[in-house]
Design a protein around this motif. Structure first.
Motif, short mmCIF file in Angstrom:
data_model
loop_
_atom_site.label_atom_id
_atom_site.label_comp_id
_atom_site.label_asym_id
_atom_site.label_seq_id
_atom_site.Cartn_x
_atom_site.Cartn_y
_atom_site.Cartn_z
N GLU A 55 -4.59 -3.81 -2.66
CA GLU A 55 -3.36 -3.04 -2.73
C GLU A 55 -2.23 -3.72 -1.95
O GLU A 55 -1.09 -3.77 -2.41
CB GLU A 55 -3.59 -1.63 -2.17
CG GLU A 55 -2.39 -0.71 -2.30
CD GLU A 55 -2.68 0.69 -1.79
OE1 GLU A 55 -1.76 1.54 -1.87
OE2 GLU A 55 -3.80 0.93 -1.30
N GLN A 59 1.21 -5.02 -3.62
CA GLN A 59 2.52 -4.59 -3.13
C GLN A 59 3.36 -5.79 -2.70
O GLN A 59 4.59 -5.78 -2.84
CB GLN A 59 2.35 -3.62 -1.98
CG GLN A 59 1.75 -2.28 -2.40
CD GLN A 59 1.57 -1.33 -1.24
OE1 GLN A 59 1.93 -1.63 -0.11
NE2 GLN A 59 1.01 -0.16 -1.52
N THR A 62 5.67 -7.30 -5.30
CA THR A 62 6.89 -6.58 -5.69
C THR A 62 8.06 -6.87 -4.77
O THR A 62 9.15 -6.34 -4.98
CB THR A 62 6.64 -5.06 -5.66
OG1 THR A 62 6.46 -4.62 -4.30
CG2 THR A 62 5.40 -4.69 -6.46
N SER A 264 10.11 0.35 1.24
CA SER A 264 10.37 -0.66 0.22
C SER A 264 11.02 -1.89 0.84
O SER A 264 10.66 -3.02 0.54
CB SER A 264 11.28 -0.08 -0.87
OG SER A 264 10.62 0.96 -1.54
N ASP A 272 6.39 1.35 -3.45
CA ASP A 272 5.57 1.62 -2.27
C ASP A 272 5.02 0.31 -1.70
O ASP A 272 4.28 -0.41 -2.38
CB ASP A 272 4.42 2.55 -2.65
CG ASP A 272 3.64 3.01 -1.43
OD1 ASP A 272 4.08 2.72 -0.30
OD2 ASP A 272 2.61 3.68 -1.61
N THR A 273 5.39 -0.02 -0.47
CA THR A 273 4.88 -1.23 0.18
C THR A 273 4.25 -0.92 1.53
O THR A 273 4.16 -1.78 2.40
CB THR A 273 6.01 -2.27 0.36
OG1 THR A 273 7.07 -1.68 1.13
CG2 THR A 273 6.55 -2.74 -0.97
#
Length: 303
Positions: A55, A59, A62, A264, A272-273
């Motif tokens: 995950e 992330q 992005t 973000s 979602d980061t």
């Protein structure tokens, strides 16, 4: 019996006060080794750990439409050569002009051993089971790039005189943190890969520091004045590194609890980061935690 001179008394007190250092280093090496095994077990051998790492990597992809990726790619491309060359130059100068051949030798041994250990662990010891977690990377723990950067910084810290180690350890921890986090931003490694690499370097460096600490037990700490005393102040760098380690360790736990999309930052709005930044915080907490312990054990107060 003739009374001890001031210098002899100082050396005797220094030797007694430094007797705990080899034991502390051995204990630190054991903790680092156990930490490496725990990171491998949780983040590689469990579904929850693999999912968190995957995950964080997802992330990271992005982030800012690639702007941060482009900004760090140049650093990563030049990292192996630049780190090793810079460390070799510094260690060589310290050995020649500072006449610190013994510490310099063990600094080189530590750097070589750490990189060998990483490659052996990654290619021959640690395997990555298929637990059904989709991830673009294969078996990549520990991170080789991070090991190069951290071992170069550790080599410089071991080679320099004790009075300069607090500064070297603090700067080295920062360099290792930035280098390791950059590999995650560029999708080269998962956060756990970087943390494991830092712990491997910490373990090997602690073992290599034991003979150095034994040799330095009866040496006196040089008293510095002016700028040298300020920029190499043990208490300041220990406090700063320790505070950063604690803050980042808290962030590891707190960031995932924040509302979705609240972190973000350089990512697209609403992306979602949180897991990514929590992973980066874990890398920083590990890097500065090792630096803090190194300053406490290997640095020296002025007399």
């Amino acid at each position: 019996m003739a009374p001890l001179s001031t210098t002899d008394h100082s050396r005797t007190r220094s030797g007694r006060g430094a007797a705990w250092r080899p034991l502390a280093l051995a204990f630190g090496a054991i903790l680092s080794a156990l930490g490496t095994l725990w990171v491998y077990h949780f983040f590689v051998r469990t579904t929850q750990g693999q999912s968190l790492d995957a995950e964080a990597l997802s992330q990271a992809s992005t982030m800012a439409g690639g702007r941060l990726d482009k900004a760090t790619s140049a650093v990563l491309d030049a990292l192996p050569t630049a780190s090793l060359v810079a460390a070799a130059v510094v260690v060589g100068l310290v050995a020649i002009f500072g006449k610190r051949w013994f510490p310099a030798l063990w600094a080189v041994v530590a750097a070589v051993a750490a990189n060998l250990a990483t490659q052996i662990l990654k290619n021959s010891v640690f395997d990555r089971p298929d637990l059904g977690v989709d991830s673009p990377l294969g078996n990549s723990l520990p991170s080789g790039h991070t090991t190069i950067a951290a071992s170069a910084a550790a080599a410089v810290t071991l080679a320099v005189a004790p009075r300069w180690r607090p500064l070297a350890a603090a700067l080295g921890g920062t360099f290792a943190f930035i280098s390791g986090a950059s590999t995650v931003v560029n999708l080269w490694h998962r956060p756990a890969d970087v943390v494991a690499a830092l712990l491997v370097v910490g373990c090997v460096s602690a073992l290599a520091a034991i003979p150095i600490a034994i040799q330095e037990r009866h040496s006196t700490a040089r008293t510095d004045d002016g700028a040298a005393r300020v920029i190499s102040h043990r208490g300041f760098w220990a406090s700063l590194s320790g505070a950063l380690a604690i803050i980042l360790a808290i962030a590891v736990v707190v960031l995932p609890l924040l509302p979705a999309g609240s972190l973000s930052l350089t990512g697209s709005e609403g992306v979602d980061t949180r897991t990514f930044w929590s992973g980066v915080a874990l890398i920083g907490a590990t890097a500065y935690g090792i630096s803090w312990l190194g300053i406490l054990v290997l640095g020296r107060s002025r007399r």
